[in-house]
Structure formats: C-alpha cells, structure tokens
Design a protein around this motif. Structure first.
Motif, PDB file in Angstrom:
ATOM      1  N   GLY A   1     -33.194  34.104 -21.974  1.00  0.00           N
ATOM      2  CA  GLY A   1     -32.121  33.159 -21.683  1.00  0.00           C
ATOM      3  C   GLY A   1     -31.599  33.441 -20.285  1.00  0.00           C
ATOM      4  O   GLY A   1     -32.154  34.279 -19.548  1.00  0.00           O
ATOM      5  N   ASP A   2     -30.524  32.770 -19.926  1.00  0.00           N
ATOM      6  CA  ASP A   2     -29.978  32.963 -18.585  1.00  0.00           C
ATOM      7  C   ASP A   2     -29.541  34.408 -18.352  1.00  0.00           C
ATOM      8  O   ASP A   2     -29.752  34.970 -17.270  1.00  0.00           O
ATOM      9  CB  ASP A   2     -28.803  32.013 -18.348  1.00  0.00           C
ATOM     10  CG  ASP A   2     -29.259  30.552 -18.290  1.00  0.00           C
ATOM     11  OD1 ASP A   2     -30.456  30.332 -18.014  1.00  0.00           O
ATOM     12  OD2 ASP A   2     -28.424  29.668 -18.524  1.00  0.00           O
ATOM     13  N   ASP A   3     -28.929  35.027 -19.380  1.00  0.00           N
ATOM     14  CA  ASP A   3     -28.487  36.420 -19.229  1.00  0.00           C
ATOM     15  C   ASP A   3     -29.673  37.346 -19.000  1.00  0.00           C
ATOM     16  O   ASP A   3     -29.614  38.257 -18.153  1.00  0.00           O
ATOM     17  CB  ASP A   3     -27.724  36.875 -20.477  1.00  0.00           C
ATOM     18  CG  ASP A   3     -26.365  36.188 -20.609  1.00  0.00           C
ATOM     19  OD1 ASP A   3     -25.895  35.628 -19.589  1.00  0.00           O
ATOM     20  OD2 ASP A   3     -25.796  36.202 -21.718  1.00  0.00           O
ATOM     21  N   GLU A   4     -30.728  37.147 -19.762  1.00  0.00           N
ATOM     22  CA  GLU A   4     -31.914  38.001 -19.620  1.00  0.00           C
ATOM     23  C   GLU A   4     -32.540  37.824 -18.236  1.00  0.00           C
ATOM     24  O   GLU A   4     -32.985  38.812 -17.617  1.00  0.00           O
ATOM     25  CB  GLU A   4     -32.949  37.664 -20.708  1.00  0.00           C
ATOM     26  CG  GLU A   4     -32.625  38.184 -22.111  1.00  0.00           C
ATOM     27  CD  GLU A   4     -31.560  37.346 -22.800  1.00  0.00           C
ATOM     28  OE1 GLU A   4     -30.954  37.836 -23.760  1.00  0.00           O
ATOM     29  OE2 GLU A   4     -31.335  36.186 -22.358  1.00  0.00           O
ATOM     30  N   LEU A   5     -32.545  36.564 -17.752  1.00  0.00           N
ATOM     31  CA  LEU A   5     -33.121  36.317 -16.426  1.00  0.00           C
ATOM     32  C   LEU A   5     -32.342  37.043 -15.335  1.00  0.00           C
ATOM     33  O   LEU A   5     -32.926  37.603 -14.391  1.00  0.00           O
ATOM     34  CB  LEU A   5     -33.159  34.816 -16.135  1.00  0.00           C
ATOM     35  CG  LEU A   5     -34.223  33.995 -16.871  1.00  0.00           C
ATOM     36  CD1 LEU A   5     -34.090  32.516 -16.518  1.00  0.00           C
ATOM     37  CD2 LEU A   5     -35.625  34.492 -16.547  1.00  0.00           C
ATOM     38  N   GLU A   6     -31.025  37.049 -15.447  1.00  0.00           N
ATOM     39  CA  GLU A   6     -30.198  37.741 -14.461  1.00  0.00           C
ATOM     40  C   GLU A   6     -30.465  39.242 -14.454  1.00  0.00           C
ATOM     41  O   GLU A   6     -30.461  39.887 -13.412  1.00  0.00           O
ATOM     42  CB  GLU A   6     -28.719  37.491 -14.752  1.00  0.00           C
ATOM     43  CG  GLU A   6     -28.260  36.079 -14.400  1.00  0.00           C
ATOM     44  CD  GLU A   6     -26.765  35.897 -14.636  1.00  0.00           C
ATOM     45  OE1 GLU A   6     -26.083  36.927 -14.818  1.00  0.00           O
ATOM     46  OE2 GLU A   6     -26.305  34.745 -14.621  1.00  0.00           O
ATOM     47  N   LYS A   7     -30.736  39.782 -15.656  1.00  0.00           N
ATOM     48  CA  LYS A   7     -30.997  41.220 -15.768  1.00  0.00           C
ATOM     49  C   LYS A   7     -32.471  41.550 -15.499  1.00  0.00           C
ATOM     50  O   LYS A   7     -32.825  42.738 -15.381  1.00  0.00           O
ATOM     51  CB  LYS A   7     -30.633  41.706 -17.171  1.00  0.00           C
ATOM     52  CG  LYS A   7     -29.158  41.562 -17.503  1.00  0.00           C
ATOM     53  CD  LYS A   7     -28.905  42.003 -18.942  1.00  0.00           C
ATOM     54  CE  LYS A   7     -27.440  41.808 -19.347  1.00  0.00           C
ATOM     55  NZ  LYS A   7     -27.221  42.182 -20.769  1.00  0.00           N
ATOM     56  N   GLY A   8     -33.312  40.524 -15.432  1.00  0.00           N
ATOM     57  CA  GLY A   8     -34.741  40.772 -15.209  1.00  0.00           C
ATOM     58  C   GLY A   8     -35.427  41.362 -16.419  1.00  0.00           C
ATOM     59  O   GLY A   8     -36.372  42.160 -16.278  1.00  0.00           O
ATOM     60  N   ILE A   9     -34.973  40.978 -17.620  1.00  0.00           N
ATOM     61  CA  ILE A   9     -35.559  41.521 -18.849  1.00  0.00           C
ATOM     62  C   ILE A   9     -35.923  40.386 -19.794  1.00  0.00           C
ATOM     63  O   ILE A   9     -35.575  39.220 -19.584  1.00  0.00           O
ATOM     64  CB  ILE A   9     -34.573  42.474 -19.566  1.00  0.00           C
ATOM     65  CG1 ILE A   9     -33.317  41.690 -19.987  1.00  0.00           C
ATOM     66  CG2 ILE A   9     -34.247  43.696 -18.707  1.00  0.00           C
ATOM     67  CD1 ILE A   9     -32.412  42.456 -20.941  1.00  0.00           C
ATOM     68  N   ALA A  10     -36.626  40.741 -20.846  1.00  0.00           N
ATOM     69  CA  ALA A  10     -36.882  39.849 -21.981  1.00  0.00           C
ATOM     70  C   ALA A  10     -36.734  40.689 -23.235  1.00  0.00           C
ATOM     71  O   ALA A  10     -36.913  41.915 -23.215  1.00  0.00           O
ATOM     72  CB  ALA A  10     -38.284  39.245 -21.902  1.00  0.00           C
ATOM     73  N   VAL A  11     -36.378  40.030 -24.328  1.00  0.00           N
ATOM     74  CA  VAL A  11     -36.229  40.725 -25.611  1.00  0.00           C
ATOM     75  C   VAL A  11     -37.465  40.440 -26.463  1.00  0.00           C
ATOM     76  O   VAL A  11     -37.842  39.275 -26.664  1.00  0.00           O
ATOM     77  CB  VAL A  11     -34.960  40.262 -26.345  1.00  0.00           C
ATOM     78  CG1 VAL A  11     -34.864  40.939 -27.715  1.00  0.00           C
ATOM     79  CG2 VAL A  11     -33.722  40.563 -25.500  1.00  0.00           C
ATOM     80  N   VAL A  12     -38.081  41.502 -26.949  1.00  0.00           N
ATOM     81  CA  VAL A  12     -39.263  41.365 -27.809  1.00  0.00           C
ATOM     82  C   VAL A  12     -38.860  41.753 -29.227  1.00  0.00           C
ATOM     83  O   VAL A  12     -38.398  42.873 -29.467  1.00  0.00           O
ATOM     84  CB  VAL A  12     -40.422  42.255 -27.318  1.00  0.00           C
ATOM     85  CG1 VAL A  12     -41.610  42.133 -28.260  1.00  0.00           C
ATOM     86  CG2 VAL A  12     -40.814  41.863 -25.897  1.00  0.00           C
ATOM     87  N   ARG A  13     -39.013  40.810 -30.161  1.00  0.00           N
ATOM     88  CA  ARG A  13     -38.650  41.065 -31.558  1.00  0.00           C
ATOM     89  C   ARG A  13     -39.912  41.080 -32.412  1.00  0.00           C
ATOM     90  O   ARG A  13     -40.700  40.126 -32.407  1.00  0.00           O
ATOM     91  CB  ARG A  13     -37.702  39.997 -32.080  1.00  0.00           C
ATOM     92  CG  ARG A  13     -37.375  40.158 -33.577  1.00  0.00           C
ATOM     93  CD  ARG A  13     -36.522  39.022 -34.112  1.00  0.00           C
ATOM     94  NE  ARG A  13     -35.187  39.043 -33.511  1.00  0.00           N
ATOM     95  CZ  ARG A  13     -34.218  38.187 -33.846  1.00  0.00           C
ATOM     96  NH1 ARG A  13     -34.457  37.246 -34.776  1.00  0.00           N
ATOM     97  NH2 ARG A  13     -33.037  38.263 -33.256  1.00  0.00           N
TER      98      ARG A  13
END
Length: 427
Positions: free
Chosen positions: A385-397
């Motif tokens: 999402g936008d927050d993840e893009l700002e942090k340069g991460i992705a969440v893997v579930r």
C-alpha cells in the motif's frame, strides 16, 4: 436465438481441464520411460485410408465416420481412430528404414464418430494410444499391454481385468471362417440385418455384434483359438508367458475379436468397474498386415488406444482424486494508485521467476482481494500500500499459518521464490 454446442461434444472448462492435463502428462511421462516418441497426425485423412485400414465391414466405416467432400472433390474423413493415421505416416515417411526398430510411437488427440451420445461415448472424444511397428517379438506385445496397465495403476485405478485372445492370421483364419460359416449357416436368417450383411464378407465380425439375438446364436460358435496355426499358437503362448513373468494377471477370452478388421494374433481389452458395471476402458492388438494394406512396406505392428473421457469416468466411479495442483504461488494485494502500478511490475517479475501469480483487476477493496486470494488457493499474499511504498517494503503473508513478515521491496520477489519450498512444507 442462442447457439449451443453440437450434440455429442463437450466443453472442458477450467477446474476440469487440469484433470485432463494431469492424465495427459502422466501418459507422456510413462511413454518416455518406455522409449515411445510422440507423433501428431492430421485430424482429417483421405476416406480410403480408413476404408482399407479399419475395414469396410466395421461399424466405424459403415455407420460412424464423419465424411465429406472438400472443395477439390476429394473424399475426406475426420479420423475415427488413431492407428490407421499413424501407420499411414509410418509408411509415407519410410520409418521402416529407421535403424531403431521397432519404431515406438504414441499420440494424444481428438477422434470423431457419429454415435448415439452417452456416458463415455461422445461424437468427439480424445484418445491416448501407442503403436510399436517393426517387430514380431511376442515380448513387445507384453510391453504394450504393460504400458497400458501401468498408466491405470499409476492413476490409482483398481479392480482391472485384462482379457486376451489370439485372432489368428491369414493362414488359420480361413479355417476358422469355414467352421464359423458352417455353424451359422442354418440360422443366418435369424441374425440381425448387419450380421446377415457381414456373413459373406467377414463372418468373424458377427462374433463382435452387440445385439442380444446374435449373441445367443453365436454362443456355441467355434472359437478361433481352436484353429490357430503352427505360428500363431506358440506366439500366443509366449505372449501369455511374458505377461505371467511380468506379474500381469490376465483372462483368456476366446470370443473376443475386437471391432476392427486389421487385428491379427494378439488382441486384448482392459476392463474396470465403472459406469455401474464392468466396462471396457482400453483395447488393442496386433495388426501385422496393416502397413502393407495401405501401400507401405510390410511391417508388423501392435498398439492400443484408450479414451481419456472413460479414464475420467472410471476415476469418478472409483472415487479417486488426482493430486492436481490448482493453487497460485502468490496473490498480490495492492491498495492505492501507486501500489497498483507497483503491483503490475512485481507480478511480472514473479512470473519470470516461474511462479504462478495473479492480482486483482476489478478495483476491489483489500478485504475482497484477500477473499480472491483464498478462492485462488494462494500459498502467499504479497501486500503493498502507500505506507509500504514509502518505507520501501512489502508484507508477505503465509496463508496457511497467517504468519506475516516485512521484506525489502527490491528483494521481495527473490525472497518469495527462494522460500517457496519452505512455505510448501508449512502448508
């Protein structure tokens, strides 16, 4: 007015087609182990090929072929079976000169017969078959039978019954023919119209008639095995010996002649409990004179054919579930305009890594996207999402456990690809 599918045909939809692919791949894998190579012949051939090859007195040629004239006035027939076309190709391309003999071939493809549609008997159906051309050795007969039995066993089909017979050759068949004509002569008028027509042309075909009246009349008819010549009798004994040594149980059925005129010596059928009764699911045999009959170099051959539709019905009847892989490796869940754009790139990278991956294309909310991931049986979801893009991460579930971890956006594709085996074990 809406247009519907032609009678006797069927659409194979997603969800079912994976079963077909599994069976076809099993067939190909098994053929590779037996050193059989794939051949692909045209869906239509000159009508004369089947008239001369299959036999003019067979039900296939007399009643069931889809035949038409093309714009050049040539008689063309949609192939009703696979052997004649393979043999035509063998002769036309002079494969009898190949140093590797016998030439061992297999095919998978659609066939066409105009019949009354019923379970396991459609007007368009798919056959898997093998042909071994160039050897008289009885051990190749046993090998072909073993290959057919092996496929059913690897698919988990049980309670198989193998019936074998020898239908003789041009030396002993005329002797049997004379005895058969003599036996049936007094009751000729009681036979069905088709069998009365066959009486003079090919009386052996009367033994294959499905009409109850004809079955009763031929019940005490002389068997071909009583008249086998000095070549066919020991040949049949050797085939049976090979089957015994291979641990393949069989039953001799001296009444079995099969429905095609080209068979010589070994003939066999494989039956299974299905469709509410014991049903033939595979048939085959030798055809030592077939290549020559269509103008080729005299070469012996043996093969079989089985209907994929009947395999599926047998699996269904025996309640056997195939281990078909249907799930996705990864479903990308994206929320926000920029995240959507990034998801397109990530998705492409995942696929280039050989992973099965997909995303939402309907602009759905996050919750709906997770439901889509569940429906697609995704092993993992990649969330951005936008927050993840700002942090340069992705969440893997990991979907099986619900466990989540944050991964650097530039490394997330390699992370998923590298850890997929671990994720499979957790599942």
């Amino acid at each position: 007015m809406s247009i519907h599918i032609p009678r006797g045909t069927a659409d194979v939809l997603p969800g079912e087609v994976e079963l077909w692919q599994f069976i076809e791949q099993k067939s190909r894998d098994l053929c590779q182990r037996f050193n059989y190579k794939e051949i692909r012949t045209p869906i239509f051939e000159h009508t004369e090929l089947f008239q001369r090859g299959v036999g003019e007195t067979t039900d296939i040629v007399e009643k069931e072929m889809y035949t038409f004239q093309d714009k050049g006035g040539r008689n063309i027939t949609l192939r009703p079976e696979g052997t004649a076309a393979v043999v035509r190709s063998f002769a036309e391309h002079k494969l009898f000169g190949d140093p590797n003999q016998p030439v061992k071939l297999y095919y998978i493809g659609p066939m066409f017969r105009y019949e009354r549609p019923q379970a396991g008997r459609m007007r368009q159906f798919t056959q898997f078959g093998v042909e071994a051309l160039g050897s008289y050795d009885p051990s190749i007969d046993a090998e072909v039978i073993a290959l057919a039995m092996g496929l059913y066993e690897e698919l988990g089909i049980h309670d198989l019954r193998l019936e074998v017979n020898s239908v003789g050759c041009n030396t002993c068949r005329p002797v049997h023919r004379d005895h058969l004509v003599q036996h049936l002569g007094e009751r000729r008028e009681e036979l069905c119209a088709d069998c009365q027509s066959r009486f003079d042309r090919n009386p052996l075909r009367i033994l294959d008639c499905k009409a109850e009246k004809c079955k009763e009349i031929t019940k005490q008819a002389p068997n071909i095995t009583e008249h086998l010549c000095d070549d066919c009798s020991p040949n049949f004994e050797q085939v049976k010996e090979h089957l015994t040594r291979l641990g393949i149980a069989y039953h001799v059925n001296p009444r079995m002649v099969r429905g095609l005129d080209y068979y010589t010596q070994t003939a066999f059928e494989i039956m299974a409990e299905g469709f509410g009764a014991i049903t033939t699911i595979c048939g085959g045999g030798r055809y030592n004179g077939l290549v020559e009959s269509i103008g080729g170099h005299d070469s012996p051959g043996i093969g079989f054919a089985m209907s994929i539709e009947r395999v599926l019905l047998t699996l269904q009847s025996q309640k056997i579930e195939l281990p078909v892989k249907r799930e996705l490796d990864c479903y990308v869940v994206a929320v926000g305009e920029q995240a959507e754009k990034e998801a397109v790139c990530i998705l492409n990278k995942l696929r280039k890594h050989g992973l099965r991956a997909d995303k939402d294309y309907q602009g759905r909310r996050m919750r709906a996207q997770f439901k889509a991931a569940d429906r697609n049986q995704a092993r993992v979801t990649l969330i951005i999402g936008d927050d993840e893009l700002e942090k340069g991460i992705a969440v893997v579930r990991t979907m099986a456990t619900g466990e989540q971890q944050e991964v650097n956006l530039n490394e997330v594709v390699n992370f998923i690809a590298t850890n997929m085996n671990t994720i499979e074990e957790e599942k």
